[in-house]
Enzyme design. Structure first.
Site, PDB file in Angstrom:
ATOM      1  N   LYS A  22     -40.199 -15.120  32.349  1.00 44.58           N
ATOM      2  CA  LYS A  22     -39.684 -13.754  32.132  1.00 44.58           C
ATOM      3  C   LYS A  22     -38.964 -13.261  33.393  1.00 44.58           C
ATOM      4  CE  LYS A  22     -42.624 -10.100  32.706  1.00 44.58           C
ATOM      5  NZ  LYS A  22     -42.182  -9.029  33.595  1.00 44.58           N
ATOM      6  N   ASN A  23     -39.582 -13.447  34.544  1.00 43.41           N
ATOM      7  CA  ASN A  23     -39.041 -12.853  35.769  1.00 43.41           C
ATOM      8  C   ASN A  23     -37.865 -13.624  36.359  1.00 43.41           C
ATOM      9  OD1 ASN A  23     -40.848 -10.838  35.413  1.00 43.41           O
ATOM     10  ND2 ASN A  23     -42.258 -11.493  37.027  1.00 43.41           N
ATOM     11  N   ARG A  92     -38.737  -1.371  33.822  1.00 39.91           N
ATOM     12  CA  ARG A  92     -38.319  -1.042  35.186  1.00 39.91           C
ATOM     13  C   ARG A  92     -37.236  -1.976  35.705  1.00 39.91           C
ATOM     14  NH1 ARG A  92     -40.131  -2.153  38.708  1.00 39.91           N
ATOM     15  NH2 ARG A  92     -39.597  -0.479  40.106  1.00 39.91           N
ATOM     16  N   CYS A 116     -45.173   2.754  37.450  1.00 43.50           N
ATOM     17  CA  CYS A 116     -45.957   2.165  36.346  1.00 43.50           C
ATOM     18  C   CYS A 116     -47.414   2.146  36.817  1.00 43.50           C
ATOM     19  CB  CYS A 116     -45.455   0.764  36.028  1.00 43.50           C
ATOM     20  SG  CYS A 116     -45.827  -0.388  37.342  1.00 43.50           S
ATOM     21  N   ARG A 121     -43.496   1.953  42.652  1.00 38.22           N
ATOM     22  CA  ARG A 121     -42.329   1.085  42.427  1.00 38.22           C
ATOM     23  C   ARG A 121     -41.022   1.734  42.928  1.00 38.22           C
ATOM     24  NH1 ARG A 121     -44.096  -2.675  38.592  1.00 38.22           N
ATOM     25  NH2 ARG A 121     -42.561  -4.069  39.498  1.00 38.22           N
ATOM     26  N   PRO A 122     -40.946   2.120  44.190  1.00 36.18           N
ATOM     27  CA  PRO A 122     -39.707   2.721  44.701  1.00 36.18           C
ATOM     28  C   PRO A 122     -38.550   1.715  44.702  1.00 36.18           C
ATOM     29  CG  PRO A 122     -41.204   2.249  46.497  1.00 36.18           C
ATOM     30  CD  PRO A 122     -41.953   1.960  45.227  1.00 36.18           C
ATOM     31  N   ILE A 123     -37.314   2.207  44.871  1.00 34.64           N
ATOM     32  CA  ILE A 123     -36.152   1.293  44.914  1.00 34.64           C
ATOM     33  C   ILE A 123     -35.337   1.516  46.178  1.00 34.64           C
ATOM     34  CG2 ILE A 123     -35.967   1.001  42.404  1.00 34.64           C
ATOM     35  CD1 ILE A 123     -33.700   3.115  42.475  1.00 34.64           C
ATOM     36  N   ASP A 304     -49.143 -11.546  40.783  1.00 33.76           N
ATOM     37  CA  ASP A 304     -49.177 -11.565  39.317  1.00 33.76           C
ATOM     38  C   ASP A 304     -50.295 -12.443  38.767  1.00 33.76           C
ATOM     39  OD1 ASP A 304     -45.574 -11.340  38.790  1.00 33.76           O
ATOM     40  OD2 ASP A 304     -47.079  -9.887  39.406  1.00 33.76           O
ATOM     41  N   ARG A 397     -45.368  -7.845  26.588  1.00 31.17           N
ATOM     42  CA  ARG A 397     -44.201  -7.742  27.480  1.00 31.17           C
ATOM     43  C   ARG A 397     -43.980  -9.042  28.236  1.00 31.17           C
ATOM     44  NH1 ARG A 397     -44.112  -3.429  31.601  1.00 31.17           N
ATOM     45  NH2 ARG A 397     -42.288  -4.698  31.981  1.00 31.17           N
TER      46      ARG A 397
HETATM   47  C1  EPZ Z   1     -41.133  -8.402  40.850  1.00 31.49           C
HETATM   48  O1  EPZ Z   1     -41.237  -6.979  40.869  1.00 31.49           O
HETATM   49  C2  EPZ Z   1     -41.780  -8.847  39.552  1.00 31.49           C
HETATM   50  N1  EPZ Z   1     -41.054  -8.274  38.412  1.00 31.49           N
HETATM   51  C3  EPZ Z   1     -43.243  -8.389  39.516  1.00 31.49           C
HETATM   52  O2  EPZ Z   1     -43.822  -8.913  38.332  1.00 31.49           O
HETATM   53  C4  EPZ Z   1     -43.960  -9.012  40.719  1.00 31.49           C
HETATM   54  O3  EPZ Z   1     -45.299  -8.555  40.734  1.00 31.49           O
HETATM   55  C5  EPZ Z   1     -43.246  -8.583  42.012  1.00 31.49           C
HETATM   56  O4  EPZ Z   1     -41.852  -8.992  41.951  1.00 31.49           O
HETATM   57  C6  EPZ Z   1     -43.864  -9.210  43.255  1.00 31.49           C
HETATM   58  O5  EPZ Z   1     -43.837 -10.608  43.156  1.00 31.49           O
HETATM   59  C7  EPZ Z   1     -39.888  -8.866  38.023  1.00 31.49           C
HETATM   60  O6  EPZ Z   1     -39.444  -9.839  38.596  1.00 31.49           O
HETATM   61  C8  EPZ Z   1     -39.200  -8.251  36.843  1.00 31.49           C
HETATM   62  P1  EPZ Z   1     -40.948  -6.223  44.782  1.00 31.49           P
HETATM   63  P2  EPZ Z   1     -40.414  -6.137  41.986  1.00 31.49           P
HETATM   64  O7  EPZ Z   1     -39.660  -5.498  44.913  1.00 31.49           O
HETATM   65  O8  EPZ Z   1     -39.098  -6.770  42.225  1.00 31.49           O
HETATM   66  C9  EPZ Z   1     -42.322  -2.386  47.250  1.00 31.49           C
HETATM   67  C10 EPZ Z   1     -45.053  -8.859  36.340  1.00 31.49           C
HETATM   68  O9  EPZ Z   1     -46.258  -8.681  36.144  1.00 31.49           O
HETATM   69  N2  EPZ Z   1     -40.909  -1.990  47.182  1.00 31.49           N
HETATM   70  O10 EPZ Z   1     -41.089  -7.574  45.420  1.00 31.49           O
HETATM   71  O11 EPZ Z   1     -40.464  -4.707  41.602  1.00 31.49           O
HETATM   72  C11 EPZ Z   1     -42.996  -2.314  45.888  1.00 31.49           C
HETATM   73  O12 EPZ Z   1     -43.476  -1.001  45.649  1.00 31.49           O
HETATM   74  C12 EPZ Z   1     -44.320  -7.996  37.342  1.00 31.49           C
HETATM   75  O13 EPZ Z   1     -44.340  -9.748  35.798  1.00 31.49           O
HETATM   76  C13 EPZ Z   1     -40.480  -0.878  47.910  1.00 31.49           C
HETATM   77  O14 EPZ Z   1     -41.270  -0.244  48.604  1.00 31.49           O
HETATM   78  O15 EPZ Z   1     -41.355  -6.365  43.257  1.00 31.49           O
HETATM   79  C14 EPZ Z   1     -44.110  -3.300  46.017  1.00 31.49           C
HETATM   80  O16 EPZ Z   1     -45.193  -2.665  46.658  1.00 31.49           O
HETATM   81  C15 EPZ Z   1     -45.223  -6.912  37.922  1.00 31.49           C
HETATM   82  N3  EPZ Z   1     -39.180  -0.512  47.827  1.00 31.49           N
HETATM   83  C16 EPZ Z   1     -43.531  -4.381  46.934  1.00 31.49           C
HETATM   84  O17 EPZ Z   1     -42.411  -3.777  47.591  1.00 31.49           O
HETATM   85  C17 EPZ Z   1     -38.277  -1.213  47.057  1.00 31.49           C
HETATM   86  O18 EPZ Z   1     -37.079  -0.842  47.034  1.00 31.49           O
HETATM   87  C18 EPZ Z   1     -43.043  -5.632  46.224  1.00 31.49           C
HETATM   88  O19 EPZ Z   1     -42.100  -5.236  45.287  1.00 31.49           O
HETATM   89  C19 EPZ Z   1     -38.722  -2.321  46.311  1.00 31.49           C
HETATM   90  C20 EPZ Z   1     -40.044  -2.699  46.397  1.00 31.49           C
END
Ligand code: EPZ
Length: 416
Positions: A22-23, A92, A116, A121-123, A304, A397
Site C-alpha cells: 500500500k505505502n 492523509r 489521525c 501528522r503535521p506536514i 507499522d 484500509r
Molecule cells: C508513512 O507515513 C506511512 N504512510 C506510515 O504508515 C508510516 O507509519 C510512516 O511513514 C513511518 O514509517 C504512508 O506511506 C502512506 P513520516 P508519513 O512523514 O509519511 C513527523 C500505515 O500504517 N512529521 O515518516 O506520514 C510525523 O508526525 C501508515 O500504513 C512531521 O513532524 O510518516 C511522525 O511523527 C501509518 N512533519 C514522523 O515525522 C512532517 O512534515 C514520521 O512521519 C512530516 C512528518
C-alpha cells in the site's frame, strides 16, 4: 459497521502470499500526474486507500480502471488542481499530490490532511522542503495553496527522515530546473520503489534507499509500466500470526530483506525463521522469550509493526519494553489488549509488556487505526474464547482479505 469475530486457540499452518505494498503504491499512483498518457501498474492491492487515491485522481480529470490487482491510469490535461477536503480527509496520504501538481502545473490547492488516531501528522517538512525549490505556499481555510514560477533544484537537509516529505520532494524535483540533493532522506523500500518508477518515466533519481538522494531535473516524463513491491508490513503481520499461535507458516511473494529488523527480533525471541529468495517461514515454537523493541526509521524496527509485535510479546516469557519513537500516540491498541487481560503498563512513548502464555481472554474490542486493528486480530487468534473486533473498516484500509488469508491457514475468523 463491519466487525471481525475471532475464536482463539487454533495453531496456524500452511502457506500464504503477500499482496502489493500500500505505502509504495500510494506515492507511485500520485506520481502519474507528472506525465500524460496511460500508466499501468501490477500487484496493486485492492484496498480502501487505493480506491480513495483513484477517486482523487479522477476528481482531477484522470481515468482509472482496476481489475485483478492491475490498475491503469490515463492522465490527461487536468480540469482542476484542487484536492478537495471531502476526498483528502479519507486518506492523509493525499498530500502526496502536492509535489507532482507543482512540478507539472506550477500550482496546487490541497486540503490539509488533518490528524489521525496515532498523531497530529503535521506536514511542515513537506512545505519547507518544496518551498526551498522556489514556491510560495500558505494555509488558508484548511487548504494548502501553493504556486511557483518554476521549481529550481536545491540542497535540502531534513530534520528527520520523513517518508512522505521525502516522496513529495522527490516528485517535485524530477521536473525542476537543475539538480536537487536530499540529505537525511527516508530510506524505506517504498522510497526505492517510487524512485524506480520515476526513473522508468525518464527521471534521473539516484541514491534512493540511502540517506542522500540526488535528482537531476529533466524537461518531461513519459508514462510507464511497473509492478509494485510486496507489502513488508502485511508480510510481517502474517509471519507474526503464525508465530503467536505457535504454528508454522510460510509467507510467499515477499521480500525478506525488507523485514530484517523483525526477523532478527523474532530470532532473538527464540523463533526458528527460515529465509528464502521471496519467502520467509516460521516454525512451531512452544515458548519464546520477551525481547525489547524500539521503533525507528528504516532499516530499524518499523513503527507499522509495533502493535502486531506487542501482541506477540503478550504471550512471551518475561517482560518486554516497547518504545515508540516515530508517532506520539501509537499505543491506542494497549487499552484494548488490556481488555483482553494482557498485562501492559503504558507510559507516553514506552510500554512494559509482562508476557505470559495463555493469559488472553476473548472480549469485544475496538479498532482505532489500521495497525491496531491487525494487532487485535492477532491477539484474538490466541485469546481464550471469542474476540469481536469492532470498527474493522480500519483494517480494510491496509489489508486485502486478511480474514480469507488467515482462514486458509486454519484460523477461526469471520466478518459479521
Ligand atoms: C508513512 O507515513 C506511512 N504512510 C506510515 O504508515 C508510516 O507509519 C510512516 O511513514 C513511518 O514509517 C504512508 O506511506 C502512506 P513520516 P508519513 O512523514 O509519511 C513527523 C500505515 O500504517 N512529521 O515518516 O506520514 C510525523 O508526525 C501508515 O500504513 C512531521 O513532524 O510518516 C511522525 O511523527 C501509518 N512533519 C514522523 O515525522 C512532517 O512534515 C514520521 O512521519 C512530516 C512528518
Amino acid at each position: 459497521m463491519d466487525k471481525m469475530l475471532v475464536t482463539g486457540g487454533k495453531k496456524l499452518k500452511g502457506e500464504v502470499s503477500t499482496g502489493g505494498a500500500k505505502n509504495a503504491a500510494l506515492p507511485i499512483l500520485f506520481s502519474t500526474l507528472l506525465a500524460d498518457g496511460e500508466h499501468i501498474f501490477h500487484n496493486v492491492p485492492d484496498l480502501m486507500d487505493i480506491k480513495s487515491t483513484r477517486d482523487l485522481l479522477e476528481s482531477f480529470g484522470c481515468e482509472t480502471e482496476f481489475s485483478k490487482n492491475t490498475l491503469k491510469i490515463l492522465v490527461r490535461p487536468l480540469k482542476t488542481y484542487e484536492a478537495h477536503y471531502d476526498l483528502v480527509r479519507k486518506m492523509r496520504a493525499s498530500i502526496l499530490c502536492l509535489g507532482p501538481l507543482l512540478a507539472r502545473h506550477q500550482q496546487a490547492r490541497v486540503s490539509m490532511p488533518g490528524g489521525c488516531a496515532i498523531g497530529s501528522r503535521p506536514i511542515n517538512y513537506h512545505l519547507d522542503a518544496i518551498g526551498q525549490l522556489g514556491c510560495e505556499s500558505e494555509v488558508t481555510s484548511g487548504y494548502v495553496v501553493a504556486k511557483t514560477q518554476g521549481l529550481k533544484g536545491a540542497r535540502i537537509i531534513f530534520d528527520m527522515p520523513s517518508v512522505g516529505a521525502t516522496e513529495n520532494l522527490m516528485m517535485a524535483a524530477v521536473l525542476a530546473n537543475g539538480t536537487t540533493i536530499i540529505e537525511n532522506a527516508a530510506k524505506e523500500p517504498e522510497i526505492v520503489d517510487l524512485a524506480d518508477y520515476l526513473n522508468k518515466m525518464g527521471a534521473k533519481v539516484s541514491g534512493a534507499g540511502r540517506s542522500i538522494i540526488s535528482i537531476e531535473g529533466v524537461k518531461s516524463l513519459k508514462p510507464a509500466e511497473h509492478t509494485i513491491i510486496p507489502d513488508r508490513i502485511e508480510a510481517g503481520t502474517l509471519l507474526i500470526a503464525g508465530a503467536i499461535t505457535g504454528g508454522s507458516v510460510k509467507v510467499n511473494k515477499c521480500r525478506p530483506d525488507h523485514i530484517e529488523a523483525l526477523i532478527s527480533k523474532m530470532r532473538e525471541s527464540g523463533f526458528d525463521i527460515e529465509v528464502g529468495e521471496d519467502c520467509v517461514s516460521v516454525s512451531e515454537c512452544k515458548e519464546w522469550k520477551a525481547v525489547d523493541v524500539t521503533t525507528a526509521p528504516h532499516p530499524a524496527f518499523p513503527t507499522d509493526l509495533q502493535a502486531q509485535f506487542m501482541a506477540l510479546m503478550t504471550q512471551s516469557k518475561g517482560s518486554s519494553i516497547i518504545t515508540e519513537t516515530i508517532f506520539e500516540n501509537r499505543f491506542m491498541h494497549v487499552q484494548e489488549l488490556i481488555r483482553l487481560n494482557a498485562e501492559i503498563s503504558p507510559k507516553t512513548r514506552v510500554c512494559i509488556v509482562r508476557g505470559e502464555q495463555g493469559q488472553l481472554m476473548g472480549a469485544p474490542v475496538m479498532a482505532t487505526d489500521l495497525r491496531a486493528s491487525a494487532c487485535l486480530v492477532l491477539a484474538g487468534l490466541v485469546a481464550k474464547g471469542e474476540t469481536c473486533v469492532n470498527r474493522i473498516y480500519h483494517l480494510d484500509r491496509g489489508y486485502e482479505k486478511l480474514e480469507d488469508k488467515l482462514t486458509k491457514l486454519g484460523a477461526s475468523i469471520k466478518r459479521i
